[in-house]
Scaffold this motif. Sequence first.
Motif, PDB file in Angstrom:
ATOM      1  N   LEU A  96       0.829  -1.211   0.000  1.00 49.94           N
ATOM      2  CA  LEU A  96       0.000   0.000   0.000  1.00 49.94           C
ATOM      3  C   LEU A  96       0.859   1.256   0.000  1.00 49.94           C
ATOM      4  CD1 LEU A  96      -2.615  -1.252   2.604  1.00 49.94           C
ATOM      5  CD2 LEU A  96      -3.071  -0.817   0.179  1.00 49.94           C
ATOM      6  N   LEU A  97       1.946   1.222   0.766  1.00 50.26           N
ATOM      7  CA  LEU A  97       2.861   2.352   0.889  1.00 50.26           C
ATOM      8  C   LEU A  97       4.281   1.863   0.661  1.00 50.26           C
ATOM      9  CD1 LEU A  97       1.459   3.852   4.240  1.00 50.26           C
ATOM     10  CD2 LEU A  97       0.759   4.474   1.910  1.00 50.26           C
ATOM     11  N   THR A  98       5.196   2.783   0.418  1.00 48.39           N
ATOM     12  CA  THR A  98       6.601   2.419   0.257  1.00 48.39           C
ATOM     13  C   THR A  98       7.475   3.397   1.024  1.00 48.39           C
ATOM     14  OG1 THR A  98       8.309   1.813  -1.358  1.00 48.39           O
ATOM     15  CG2 THR A  98       7.005   3.772  -1.838  1.00 48.39           C
ATOM     16  N   ARG A  99       8.617   2.910   1.507  1.00 50.48           N
ATOM     17  CA  ARG A  99       9.500   3.730   2.346  1.00 50.48           C
ATOM     18  C   ARG A  99      10.348   4.693   1.532  1.00 50.48           C
ATOM     19  NH1 ARG A  99      11.805   1.658   8.001  1.00 50.48           N
ATOM     20  NH2 ARG A  99      10.153   0.231   8.599  1.00 50.48           N
ATOM     21  N   ALA A 100      10.593   5.843   2.130  1.00 50.37           N
ATOM     22  CA  ALA A 100      11.651   6.735   1.653  1.00 50.37           C
ATOM     23  C   ALA A 100      12.919   6.323   2.383  1.00 50.37           C
ATOM     24  CB  ALA A 100      11.308   8.186   1.942  1.00 50.37           C
ATOM     25  N   GLN A 101      13.953   5.968   1.632  1.00 49.74           N
ATOM     26  CA  GLN A 101      15.163   5.437   2.246  1.00 49.74           C
ATOM     27  C   GLN A 101      16.133   6.523   2.716  1.00 49.74           C
ATOM     28  OE1 GLN A 101      15.380   2.442   3.098  1.00 49.74           O
ATOM     29  NE2 GLN A 101      13.815   1.430   1.848  1.00 49.74           N
ATOM     30  N   ASP A 102      15.691   7.766   2.707  1.00 46.62           N
ATOM     31  CA  ASP A 102      16.514   8.839   3.279  1.00 46.62           C
ATOM     32  C   ASP A 102      15.810   9.501   4.460  1.00 46.62           C
ATOM     33  OD1 ASP A 102      14.550   9.975   1.726  1.00 46.62           O
ATOM     34  OD2 ASP A 102      15.865  11.401   0.699  1.00 46.62           O
ATOM     35  N   GLU A 103      14.838   8.819   5.048  1.00 47.81           N
ATOM     36  CA  GLU A 103      14.159   9.255   6.260  1.00 47.81           C
ATOM     37  C   GLU A 103      14.147   8.096   7.246  1.00 47.81           C
ATOM     38  OE1 GLU A 103      10.567  11.933   5.627  1.00 47.81           O
ATOM     39  OE2 GLU A 103      10.690  10.956   3.658  1.00 47.81           O
ATOM     40  N   ALA A 104      14.062   8.422   8.521  1.00 43.50           N
ATOM     41  CA  ALA A 104      14.103   7.377   9.547  1.00 43.50           C
ATOM     42  C   ALA A 104      12.952   6.386   9.386  1.00 43.50           C
ATOM     43  CB  ALA A 104      14.071   8.007  10.936  1.00 43.50           C
ATOM     44  N   PHE A 105      11.735   6.888   9.229  1.00 47.38           N
ATOM     45  CA  PHE A 105      10.593   6.005   9.017  1.00 47.38           C
ATOM     46  C   PHE A 105       9.431   6.823   8.475  1.00 47.38           C
ATOM     47  CE2 PHE A 105       7.731   2.527  11.124  1.00 47.38           C
ATOM     48  CZ  PHE A 105       7.398   2.069   9.861  1.00 47.38           C
ATOM     49  N   SER A 106       9.431   7.009   7.163  1.00 47.06           N
ATOM     50  CA  SER A 106       8.346   7.702   6.473  1.00 47.06           C
ATOM     51  C   SER A 106       7.908   6.867   5.285  1.00 47.06           C
ATOM     52  CB  SER A 106       8.788   9.089   5.990  1.00 47.06           C
ATOM     53  OG  SER A 106       9.060   9.938   7.082  1.00 47.06           O
ATOM     54  N   LEU A 107       6.601   6.836   5.042  1.00 43.58           N
ATOM     55  CA  LEU A 107       6.023   6.043   3.969  1.00 43.58           C
ATOM     56  C   LEU A 107       5.175   6.925   3.070  1.00 43.58           C
ATOM     57  CD1 LEU A 107       4.809   3.025   6.145  1.00 43.58           C
ATOM     58  CD2 LEU A 107       6.866   3.098   4.765  1.00 43.58           C
ATOM     59  N   TYR A 108       5.193   6.602   1.776  1.00 41.52           N
ATOM     60  CA  TYR A 108       4.433   7.358   0.791  1.00 41.52           C
ATOM     61  C   TYR A 108       3.588   6.403  -0.048  1.00 41.52           C
ATOM     62  CZ  TYR A 108       7.586  11.130   2.106  1.00 41.52           C
ATOM     63  OH  TYR A 108       8.280  12.076   2.822  1.00 41.52           O
ATOM     64  N   GLY A 109       2.548   6.944  -0.665  1.00 39.90           N
ATOM     65  CA  GLY A 109       1.569   6.128  -1.358  1.00 39.90           C
ATOM     66  C   GLY A 109       2.132   5.327  -2.519  1.00 39.90           C
ATOM     67  N   LEU A 110       1.706   4.058  -2.606  1.00 41.50           N
ATOM     68  CA  LEU A 110       2.047   3.198  -3.733  1.00 41.50           C
ATOM     69  C   LEU A 110       0.732   2.639  -4.283  1.00 41.50           C
ATOM     70  CD1 LEU A 110       4.128   1.933  -5.571  1.00 41.50           C
ATOM     71  CD2 LEU A 110       4.537   0.154  -3.872  1.00 41.50           C
ATOM     72  N   LEU A 111       0.295   1.459  -3.835  1.00 40.08           N
ATOM     73  CA  LEU A 111      -1.025   0.979  -4.223  1.00 40.08           C
ATOM     74  C   LEU A 111      -2.105   1.942  -3.722  1.00 40.08           C
ATOM     75  CD1 LEU A 111      -0.706  -2.857  -3.518  1.00 40.08           C
ATOM     76  CD2 LEU A 111      -0.983  -1.779  -5.754  1.00 40.08           C
ATOM     77  N   ALA A 112      -1.857   2.536  -2.576  1.00 42.70           N
ATOM     78  CA  ALA A 112      -2.780   3.545  -2.047  1.00 42.70           C
ATOM     79  C   ALA A 112      -2.313   4.922  -2.513  1.00 42.70           C
ATOM     80  CB  ALA A 112      -2.803   3.493  -0.530  1.00 42.70           C
TER      81      ALA A 112
END
Length: 606
Positions: A96-112
């Motif tokens: 549903l979401l995917t990680r940004a690999q330059d942040e500690a723990f943030s996710l952005y929309g993929l399937l969602a």
Amino acid sequence: MNFKQLSKQVSTLCLLSATLICTLTSPAYAATPLHGISMHGDLKYPSGFEHFDYVNPQAPKGGTVTQAAIGTFDSFNPFIIKGAAADGIGLIYDSLLTRAQDEAFSLYGLLAESLEVAEDRSWIIFNLNPKARFSDGQPVTAEDVAYSFKLLREQGSPFYQAYYREIEKIEALSSTQVKFSFSSTENRELALIVGEVSILPKHYWEKHDFTKPGLEVPIGSGPYLIDSFDAGRTISYRRNPDYWGAELAVSKGRYNFNSISYDYYKDGTVALEAFKGGEYDFREENSSKRWATGYTGAVFDEGKIITQNLAHENPTGMQAFILNTRKPYFSDSRVRAALAYAFDFEWTNKNIFFDAYTRTHSFFSNSEMAATALPSEAELSILEPVKDQVPSEVFTQVYRAPTTNGDGKTRSQLRTALRLLKSAGWELKNGLLLNKDGQQMVFEILLVSPAFERVVAPFSRNLERMGIKPSMRVIDASQYINRIRSFDFDIIVSGFGQSSSPGNEQREYWHSSTADQPGSRNTIGIKNPAIDYLIDQIIQAPDREQLVLRTRALDRVLQWNHYVIPQFHTSSYRVAYWNKLDFPAIRPTHSLGFDTWWVKPEQPGQ
């Protein structure tokens, strides 16, 4: 009152009633749609961002890349404890979401394409992208999302049941909207981690047995498809030309290879020679000896193969000799503490590792969450409720794994170990370490990599000097996996990886509820109410500051229970690659980012 006035009053009452009914029956979860979500703090990337900073959005598409895998595979199902799943299988799935690999723990929309979340994170709604498709062209629906979680929690690896146990309800509100409700408002991470699960197609898996490993090609929604395979020997994936998400901001500059293959080898030494012979293109090295001595020859001198140390900011976690506390010998912390004195890291690092490693002392090494000083007042308040359940050293000493001067002389260390063993009921008699029943301490160190025999050998010699009878056994990958899953071992070499934002995975590592679950990652077999309490505190941390403090408190308690014999770590990736490959100038801080690499276009005359 005339008819007109009466009609107006009735109309008003009806309107009020309708409004009240609507208020009572409408879902109380209206929230502003968001493009992403962060564990603590703000998102780095704003709504409408074009791509991640660490990609090259103009990266050329095309070419093939081949990597090595060790062992074998017999399954395309990585979600169950049976079978050995093929390397790279995650490439066929989206979440549903995917990680940004330059942040500690943030996710952005993929399937969602967006999400809505309660202020207290008691629920989250995912609004699916109407363009999302499985590889067979079927749309990804809310029903697929709900079905995936039901399947994984009921028939998947025990990990899923433990990790997502606080999901109270999953509702498909429409074909493109799914709501997760949680039983606790204190587990703030849960709203994020449900977004990271691979979504499976209901129309495929309801016709197949999810519990059995196998090599029937499954359906996914990810950027790659399984192209071909030779069971146990090689597998190739091809970039899906119809991948639905290719133009999303989170996909730009990624998935550049037309084809990705994995060739399987029996061990790393053979694989390295194949690499130098041009059999595959990219290699991440985990042996310091091979890194120091094996990457030589004409292909390196001529620049055909490039070697680099690429620094990262990831917590390196804990690699160690893992002691199975389910075994009678290792149920006593004094015995566990004593055995640590037999591992001479300083000598090993100098004579075997070419001084390539740093000694690990913390379960959260290379991070701000490592307990490297005495507890602060804030930490003491966190530990206060379990003060009588943890070792006293937690409050008075900073843990450091036993050290030597590196000259191979360990007499004083072994004397300390024998004193600890004597306090635990063991006596050294006629060169043998015996318990009260006259039985010698005997155990097996189980390995899957022959390369690690050189590390275990000096450790074993020191154990023998203490009157212990260790044995070392190397078995193949399939046997090893099965024995670990059933906790059929005395000592293994393994590790516990950590992220920049610890959370629910700590239950899988150390919580009492997972100690007896076959296939869980609680390989140590920890059943400790104080640790259970601290895990809950981490999961319930309201902000980053508290997360760090609570994780340090957990680290101290794990350290002073002597569950493992810490080994070593490095804070860089050791990579070697043929010069046909290239990668962006800006690298992600929290991953290698191989999915952002590409094959250089051929130049005229090549």
